[in-house]
Scaffold this motif. Structure first.
Motif, PDB file in Angstrom:
ATOM      1  N   GLY A  41       0.869  -1.060  -0.248  1.00  0.00           N
ATOM      2  CA  GLY A  41       0.090   0.024   0.032  1.00  0.00           C
ATOM      3  C   GLY A  41       0.931   1.309  -0.021  1.00  0.00           C
ATOM      4  N   PHE A  42       0.604   2.313  -0.618  1.00  0.00           N
ATOM      5  CA  PHE A  42       1.161   3.674  -1.005  1.00  0.00           C
ATOM      6  C   PHE A  42       1.075   4.293   0.659  1.00  0.00           C
ATOM      7  CE2 PHE A  42       0.675   3.126  -5.345  1.00  0.00           C
ATOM      8  CZ  PHE A  42       1.962   3.285  -5.867  1.00  0.00           C
ATOM      9  N   ASP A  43       0.080   4.423   1.194  1.00  0.00           N
ATOM     10  CA  ASP A  43      -0.246   5.079   2.291  1.00  0.00           C
ATOM     11  C   ASP A  43      -0.073   4.130   3.689  1.00  0.00           C
ATOM     12  OD1 ASP A  43      -1.008   7.037   4.423  1.00  0.00           O
ATOM     13  OD2 ASP A  43      -2.823   7.559   3.458  1.00  0.00           O
ATOM     14  N   MET A  44       1.026   4.113   4.002  1.00  0.00           N
ATOM     15  CA  MET A  44       1.179   3.113   5.455  1.00  0.00           C
ATOM     16  C   MET A  44       0.336   3.663   6.641  1.00  0.00           C
ATOM     17  SD  MET A  44       3.234   0.827   4.770  1.00  0.00           S
ATOM     18  CE  MET A  44       4.248   0.336   3.463  1.00  0.00           C
TER      19      MET A  44
ATOM     20  N   ILE B 136       8.308  -3.424   7.673  1.00  0.00           N
ATOM     21  CA  ILE B 136       7.620  -3.357   6.227  1.00  0.00           C
ATOM     22  C   ILE B 136       7.043  -4.964   6.006  1.00  0.00           C
ATOM     23  CG2 ILE B 136       9.732  -4.136   4.851  1.00  0.00           C
ATOM     24  CD1 ILE B 136       7.180  -1.760   3.444  1.00  0.00           C
ATOM     25  N   GLU B 137       7.606  -5.802   6.540  1.00  0.00           N
ATOM     26  CA  GLU B 137       7.043  -7.160   6.449  1.00  0.00           C
ATOM     27  C   GLU B 137       5.411  -7.168   6.701  1.00  0.00           C
ATOM     28  OE1 GLU B 137       7.619 -10.652   8.999  1.00  0.00           O
ATOM     29  OE2 GLU B 137       9.045 -11.327   6.931  1.00  0.00           O
ATOM     30  N   GLU B 138       5.317  -6.247   7.870  1.00  0.00           N
ATOM     31  CA  GLU B 138       3.713  -6.398   8.162  1.00  0.00           C
ATOM     32  C   GLU B 138       3.048  -5.547   7.274  1.00  0.00           C
ATOM     33  OE1 GLU B 138       2.090  -7.631  10.941  1.00  0.00           O
ATOM     34  OE2 GLU B 138       3.951  -9.002  10.981  1.00  0.00           O
ATOM     35  N   HIS B 139       3.322  -4.835   6.189  1.00  0.00           N
ATOM     36  CA  HIS B 139       2.597  -4.122   5.373  1.00  0.00           C
ATOM     37  C   HIS B 139       2.839  -4.600   3.747  1.00  0.00           C
ATOM     38  CE1 HIS B 139       2.089  -1.838   8.877  1.00  0.00           C
ATOM     39  NE2 HIS B 139       3.394  -1.547   8.740  1.00  0.00           N
ATOM     40  N   GLU B 140       3.699  -5.696   3.772  1.00  0.00           N
ATOM     41  CA  GLU B 140       4.016  -6.112   2.403  1.00  0.00           C
ATOM     42  C   GLU B 140       3.099  -7.438   1.996  1.00  0.00           C
ATOM     43  OE1 GLU B 140       8.134  -6.360   0.575  1.00  0.00           O
ATOM     44  OE2 GLU B 140       7.662  -8.245   1.541  1.00  0.00           O
ATOM     45  N   TYR B 141       2.395  -7.379   1.061  1.00  0.00           N
ATOM     46  CA  TYR B 141       1.371  -8.443   0.687  1.00  0.00           C
ATOM     47  C   TYR B 141       2.095  -9.227  -0.453  1.00  0.00           C
ATOM     48  CZ  TYR B 141      -1.618  -6.124   3.821  1.00  0.00           C
ATOM     49  OH  TYR B 141      -2.207  -5.768   5.056  1.00  0.00           O
ATOM     50  N   GLY B 142       1.342 -10.352  -0.776  1.00  0.00           N
ATOM     51  CA  GLY B 142       1.405 -11.133  -2.025  1.00  0.00           C
ATOM     52  C   GLY B 142       0.230 -11.497  -2.626  1.00  0.00           C
TER      53      GLY B 142
END
Length: 451
Positions: free
Chosen positions: A107-110, A120-126
């Protein structure tokens, strides 16, 4: 050196031949699709198919067909999310073994995340390339008992795999696709029967489409794998045993090192009209994911640390790829039951249009013909058009045949006087005179018998 050069030339000829077959198949598919308005693509979303209304009718028919078969074999359909956090893919092993073929989503807006200061791992998706981790999550959400097994989940969610742009090819090699995905959680005693059931379903399903040349391969442990070799050997032995015992597979072959990273598999290949082989169905035996997700069930003796075995299976495989195979197989002449253009009614002149539209409403069934405010959920509903253009009957009939309609129905003064309609198939000039009710029941019989 001479031998090597001959080998290179032979190899080059094979590669060129394969490329020509691929291109011929893709061009044929595009030509039929453009003529029948089935699907399109756009550079804005490479490797993704835009199914047009008539193509969507075929896709939906394939899905509904398979949903009915899944029910017969005890599957329960689920719907699962499209994206998951990176940590799930690490847990399943996909991140270490498959991430190069996945799409990452951030997401662009953390500030929209619950705890924006986390790693970042908590906000990175696949984007999910397969459904198995989500089905493992569903299984793990509840206490399970031995008498529930086998637990069978099916899923038709879209999947995404990051294929190289140069490898993308029409419907057969895409980035976004749908799969008749199924996962069976069972114990050792269930394996033989569950795999046999799947082999039966594969044979019977392909038989409906007149596809009888089927090849079976056992794909063994790849260089990059998870788990213990002893576990892999056990799984491969199980699959060999079932293949040997099954009369459906006949002789089968081994593909060394071509298994999934989590387990060996049976791959099912079909040959298209251009002699190109396509992998469609698959059966995979997996001892790894249940262990990684700590899946448990209570055994008959009351013990709680019993790990189920996971069987991955698909029959169509990629629905897009199977669609392409059917395009080659039928060359646009779809069987009635799956045809997006099942019949067209041609009124001889304007005075016959009202009767033509009345018949159309009847054949389209309760969805269009319902007198209620809300159309019913079930019933036989056929795709029937009325061609009321001012063109000659001969011209409209010729165009109907070229467009792939299964049946052409003519209405004139004599038909109205007799209370019947003149009906012929696209492949036979012989005309029958049937009432509207007789035509409707003829269509029902054709659909019921998959003709």
């Amino acid at each position: 050196m001479i031998i090597r050069n001959i080998g290179i030339r032979r190899c080059t000829r094979r590669l060129l031949s394969t490329n020509i077959r691929d291109e011929s198949s893709t061009n044929t598919n595009h030509a039929i699709s453009n003529k029948q308005l089935l699907y399109t693509t756009d550079a804005a979303s490479p490797g993704s198919i835009f199914f047009l209304p008539h193509g969507t009718r075929i896709l939906n028919k394939l899905i509904q067909f398979m949903k009915n078969q899944q029910i017969k074999y005890g599957f329960q359909e689920v719907v699962t999310p499209l994206i998951f956090k990176t940590k799930l893919w690490k847990k399943s092993g996909h991140w270490d073994n498959y991430k190069d073929d996945m799409f990452k989503v951030v997401g662009f807006d953390m500030s929209k995340e619950e705890i924006p200061h986390e790693s970042i791992e908590e906000h990175e998706y696949g984007l999910k390339p397969m459904n198995c981790p989500s089905h493992c999550m569903i299984f793990a959400k509840f206490d399970r008992s031995y008498n529930e097994l086998p637990v069978r989940y099916s899923d038709f969610s879209s999947l995404h795999r990051n294929e190289a742009s140069g490898a993308l090819s029409g419907l057969t090699r895409v980035r976004r696709f749908h799969q008749d995905d199924g996962h069976i959680f069972c114990n050792v005693s269930h394996i033989d029967q569950e795999i046999k059931n799947t082999l039966d379903l594969i044979k019977n399903t392909y038989g409906v489409f007149g596809i009888n040349e089927v090849e079976y391969y056992l794909s063994t442990r790849p260089d990059k794998y998870i788990g213990e070799i002893a576990t892999w050997d056990e799984a491969e032995t199980q699959l060999k045993k079932v293949l040997d015992a099954s009369t459906e597979t006949g002789s089968w072959q081994i593909r060394e090192g071509d298994g999934a990273f989590y387990g060996p598999k049976i791959d099912v290949l079909l040959t298209d009209a251009f002699d190109k082989k396509h992998q469609v169905g698959t059966i995979q035996l997996d001892f790894q994911l249940p262990k990684r997700f700590d899946l448990k069930y209570v055994a008959e003796d009351g013990s709680r640390n019993n790990q189920p075995i996971l069987i991955h299976r698909a029959v169509f495989g990629s629905l897009e790829r199977f669609f392409a195979i059917l395009l080659d197989h039928y060359q646009g002449k779809w069987p009635f039951w799956i045809n997006p253009r099942q019949a067209v009614i041609i009124p001889i002149n304007e005075s016959h249009i009202e009767k033509a539209e009345e018949l159309q409403r009847k054949l389209c069934g309760d969805i269009i013909n319902s007198q209620d405010e809300i159309s019913p959920l079930t019933g036989f509903n056929f795709h029937v058009d009325v061609d009321k253009r001012a063109a000659t009957v001969g011209h409209r009939t010729k165009e109907a045949i070229q467009s792939g309609y299964s049946y052409i129905i003519l209405i004139g003064d004599k038909d109205i006087a007799n209370g019947t309609f003149s009906i012929r198939s696209r492949d036979d000039r012989k005309v029958s005179n049937l009432t509207g009710e007789e035509i409707y029941h003829k269509f029902i019989d054709l659909e019921r018998s998959y003709q």
